[in-house]
Design a protein around this motif. Structure first.
Motif, mmCIF file in Angstrom:
data_model
loop_
_atom_site.group_PDB
_atom_site.id
_atom_site.type_symbol
_atom_site.label_atom_id
_atom_site.label_comp_id
_atom_site.label_asym_id
_atom_site.label_seq_id
_atom_site.Cartn_x
_atom_site.Cartn_y
_atom_site.Cartn_z
ATOM 1 N N GLY A 286 0.837 -1.191 0.000
ATOM 2 C CA GLY A 286 0.000 0.000 0.000
ATOM 3 C C GLY A 286 0.873 1.243 0.000
ATOM 4 N N LEU A 287 0.614 2.139 -0.923
ATOM 5 C CA LEU A 287 1.342 3.404 -1.027
ATOM 6 C C LEU A 287 0.305 4.516 -1.029
ATOM 7 C CD1 LEU A 287 3.763 2.319 -3.901
ATOM 8 C CD2 LEU A 287 4.277 2.370 -1.449
ATOM 9 N N VAL A 288 0.213 5.246 0.072
ATOM 10 C CA VAL A 288 -0.830 6.256 0.241
ATOM 11 C C VAL A 288 -0.176 7.605 0.526
ATOM 12 C CG1 VAL A 288 -2.854 6.929 1.588
ATOM 13 C CG2 VAL A 288 -2.406 4.498 1.157
ATOM 14 N N ASN A 289 -0.417 8.558 -0.347
ATOM 15 C CA ASN A 289 0.116 9.918 -0.165
ATOM 16 C C ASN A 289 1.621 9.910 0.079
ATOM 17 O OD1 ASN A 289 -2.466 10.906 -0.451
ATOM 18 N ND2 ASN A 289 -2.842 10.989 1.743
ATOM 19 N N ILE A 290 2.349 9.235 -0.797
ATOM 20 C CA ILE A 290 3.798 9.162 -0.633
ATOM 21 C C ILE A 290 4.493 10.045 -1.662
ATOM 22 C CG2 ILE A 290 3.746 6.832 0.327
ATOM 23 C CD1 ILE A 290 4.851 5.936 -2.477
ATOM 24 N N ILE A 291 5.728 10.373 -1.365
ATOM 25 C CA ILE A 291 6.578 11.091 -2.306
ATOM 26 C C ILE A 291 7.594 10.078 -2.814
ATOM 27 C CG2 ILE A 291 8.265 12.938 -2.592
ATOM 28 C CD1 ILE A 291 6.818 14.387 -0.251
ATOM 29 N N ILE A 292 7.542 9.814 -4.130
ATOM 30 C CA ILE A 292 8.407 8.806 -4.726
ATOM 31 C C ILE A 292 8.594 9.158 -6.193
ATOM 32 C CG2 ILE A 292 6.487 7.280 -5.308
ATOM 33 C CD1 ILE A 292 8.293 4.891 -4.556
ATOM 34 N N SER A 293 9.783 8.947 -6.714
ATOM 35 C CA SER A 293 10.004 9.218 -8.130
ATOM 36 C C SER A 293 9.406 8.085 -8.954
ATOM 37 C CB SER A 293 11.499 9.349 -8.429
ATOM 38 O OG SER A 293 12.121 8.080 -8.330
ATOM 39 N N GLU A 294 9.081 8.394 -10.182
ATOM 40 C CA GLU A 294 8.502 7.383 -11.063
ATOM 41 C C GLU A 294 9.475 6.226 -11.279
ATOM 42 O OE1 GLU A 294 6.701 6.937 -15.594
ATOM 43 O OE2 GLU A 294 7.074 8.936 -14.779
ATOM 44 N N SER A 295 10.741 6.539 -11.470
ATOM 45 C CA SER A 295 11.731 5.478 -11.704
ATOM 46 C C SER A 295 11.898 4.597 -10.464
ATOM 47 C CB SER A 295 13.072 6.072 -12.129
ATOM 48 O OG SER A 295 13.586 6.908 -11.115
ATOM 49 N N TYR A 296 11.853 5.212 -9.284
ATOM 50 C CA TYR A 296 11.981 4.405 -8.068
ATOM 51 C C TYR A 296 10.746 3.529 -7.874
ATOM 52 C CZ TYR A 296 13.437 2.940 -3.466
ATOM 53 O OH TYR A 296 13.823 2.163 -2.409
ATOM 54 N N LEU A 297 9.577 4.052 -8.201
ATOM 55 C CA LEU A 297 8.353 3.267 -8.093
ATOM 56 C C LEU A 297 8.426 2.046 -9.005
ATOM 57 C CD1 LEU A 297 5.475 2.770 -7.084
ATOM 58 C CD2 LEU A 297 4.675 4.323 -8.891
ATOM 59 N N HIS A 298 8.868 2.244 -10.245
ATOM 60 C CA HIS A 298 8.996 1.113 -11.172
ATOM 61 C C HIS A 298 9.997 0.086 -10.645
ATOM 62 C CE1 HIS A 298 6.445 2.460 -14.450
ATOM 63 N NE2 HIS A 298 6.942 3.672 -14.290
ATOM 64 N N ALA A 299 11.117 0.550 -10.114
ATOM 65 C CA ALA A 299 12.118 -0.363 -9.564
ATOM 66 C C ALA A 299 11.581 -1.108 -8.344
ATOM 67 C CB ALA A 299 13.388 0.408 -9.203
ATOM 68 N N LEU A 300 10.825 -0.406 -7.507
ATOM 69 C CA LEU A 300 10.239 -1.028 -6.327
ATOM 70 C C LEU A 300 9.270 -2.134 -6.720
ATOM 71 C CD1 LEU A 300 9.722 -1.137 -3.250
ATOM 72 C CD2 LEU A 300 8.045 0.683 -3.568
ATOM 73 N N LEU A 301 8.407 -1.859 -7.678
ATOM 74 C CA LEU A 301 7.445 -2.871 -8.117
ATOM 75 C C LEU A 301 8.142 -4.058 -8.768
ATOM 76 C CD1 LEU A 301 4.569 -0.602 -9.468
ATOM 77 C CD2 LEU A 301 4.739 -1.749 -7.251
ATOM 78 N N ALA A 302 9.199 -3.797 -9.504
ATOM 79 C CA ALA A 302 9.959 -4.889 -10.130
ATOM 80 C C ALA A 302 10.641 -5.763 -9.079
ATOM 81 C CB ALA A 302 10.986 -4.317 -11.098
ATOM 82 N N ALA A 303 10.901 -5.196 -7.902
ATOM 83 C CA ALA A 303 11.576 -5.933 -6.825
ATOM 84 C C ALA A 303 10.601 -6.755 -5.989
ATOM 85 C CB ALA A 303 12.332 -4.950 -5.941
ATOM 86 N N CYS A 304 9.342 -6.810 -6.396
ATOM 87 C CA CYS A 304 8.299 -7.536 -5.654
ATOM 88 C C CYS A 304 7.669 -8.601 -6.552
ATOM 89 C CB CYS A 304 7.229 -6.567 -5.163
ATOM 90 S SG CYS A 304 7.818 -5.214 -4.157
ATOM 91 N N PRO A 305 8.382 -9.687 -6.846
ATOM 92 C CA PRO A 305 7.860 -10.671 -7.795
ATOM 93 C C PRO A 305 6.616 -11.424 -7.319
ATOM 94 C CG PRO A 305 9.854 -11.484 -6.757
ATOM 95 C CD PRO A 305 9.696 -10.049 -6.339
ATOM 96 N N ALA A 306 6.368 -11.492 -6.016
ATOM 97 C CA ALA A 306 5.206 -12.224 -5.490
ATOM 98 C C ALA A 306 3.996 -11.318 -5.253
ATOM 99 C CB ALA A 306 5.591 -12.921 -4.181
ATOM 100 N N LEU A 307 4.088 -10.047 -5.653
ATOM 101 C CA LEU A 307 3.038 -9.077 -5.365
ATOM 102 C C LEU A 307 1.695 -9.510 -5.955
ATOM 103 C CD1 LEU A 307 2.822 -6.340 -3.894
ATOM 104 C CD2 LEU A 307 3.066 -5.239 -6.118
ATOM 105 N N GLN A 308 0.674 -9.547 -5.109
ATOM 106 C CA GLN A 308 -0.669 -9.926 -5.524
ATOM 107 C C GLN A 308 -1.637 -8.751 -5.444
ATOM 108 O OE1 GLN A 308 -1.715 -13.124 -2.883
ATOM 109 N NE2 GLN A 308 -0.359 -14.581 -3.891
ATOM 110 N N SER A 309 -1.343 -7.785 -4.555
ATOM 111 C CA SER A 309 -2.258 -6.672 -4.352
ATOM 112 C C SER A 309 -1.459 -5.382 -4.176
ATOM 113 C CB SER A 309 -3.114 -6.937 -3.110
ATOM 114 O OG SER A 309 -3.946 -5.833 -2.832
#
Length: 154
Positions: A113-136
Motif C-alpha cells: 500500500g502506497l498512500v500519499n507518498i513522495i516517490i520518483s517514477e523510476s523508483y516506483l517502477h524499480a520497487l514494483l519490479a523488486a516484488c515478484p510475489a506481489l498480488q495486491s
C-alpha cells in the motif's frame, strides 16, 4: 513468547514521549519474533526521528512479516533489513526521496500500500519490479481534493 504485534501512535501533543518510551520498552523486553509493526506519527516525526530507526533495528523485529509506517518524514534505511521476510507493507504520508538508489528487494511481499507518498517514477517502477510475489497493490493520493488519484490492483 507469542508473536509480537506492535501498533503505536506517537503524537507529541497527546502522548508522544510516554508512547515512544513504551514502544521502546516493549521491543527491548520481547524476545521475538514479531509479526507486525505499525507506527504512526501525529506530527510528521518531528520529535522522535531517531526512535523509528532504532525500533526497526530491534532484534525483537527479526523476521517481521508486516510493516506499516504513517506520517514518517522519510522511510529509514533500516527498513531494508526486512526485505527477505515482509509479506505486507503499507507506507502512508511518507517520502522515499532519501532512500538508497536501489529499492527494497521484497521477494515475499504479497500486499503493498502506497498512500500519499513522495516517490520518483523510476523508483516506483524499480520497487514494483523488486516484488515478484506481489498480488495486491494500492496506490492512493488524496492531496488534491479536486483530483484524487487512486488505483488498486489485485
Amino acid at each position: 513468547s507469542s508473536p509480537l504485534n506492535v501498533e503505536g501512535c506517537v503524537d507529541p501533543v497527546v502522548h508522544g514521549v510516554p508512547a515512544a518510551r513504551e514502544i521502546s520498552r516493549i521491543l527491548s523486553l520481547h524476545p521475538g519474533p514479531a509479526r507486525r509493526f505499525s507506527v504512526s506519527y501525529g506530527d510528521r516525526q518531528s520529535v522522535f526521528p531517531a526512535n523509528l530507526g532504532g525500533w526497526l533495528r530491534s532484534p525483537a523485529l527479526d523476521k517481521l512479516q508486516e510493516l506499516q509506517l504513517d506520517n514518517v518524514t522519510s522511510v529509514p534505511e533500516s527498513a531494508l533489513r526486512f526485505s527477505s521476510t515482509l509479506r505486507v507493507a503499507t507506507f502512508s504520508n511518507c517520502s522515499f526521496h532519501h532512500f538508497p538508489s536501489c529499492p527494497l528487494q521484497l521477494p515475499l511481499l504479497k500486499q503493498l500500500g502506497l498512500v500519499n507518498i513522495i516517490i520518483s517514477e523510476s523508483y516506483l517502477h524499480a520497487l514494483l519490479a523488486a516484488c515478484p510475489a506481489l498480488q495486491s497493490l494500492l496506490v492512493r493520493c488524496d492531496w488534491d481534493p479536486w483530483f484524487p488519484l487512486s488505483a488498486e490492483i489485485s
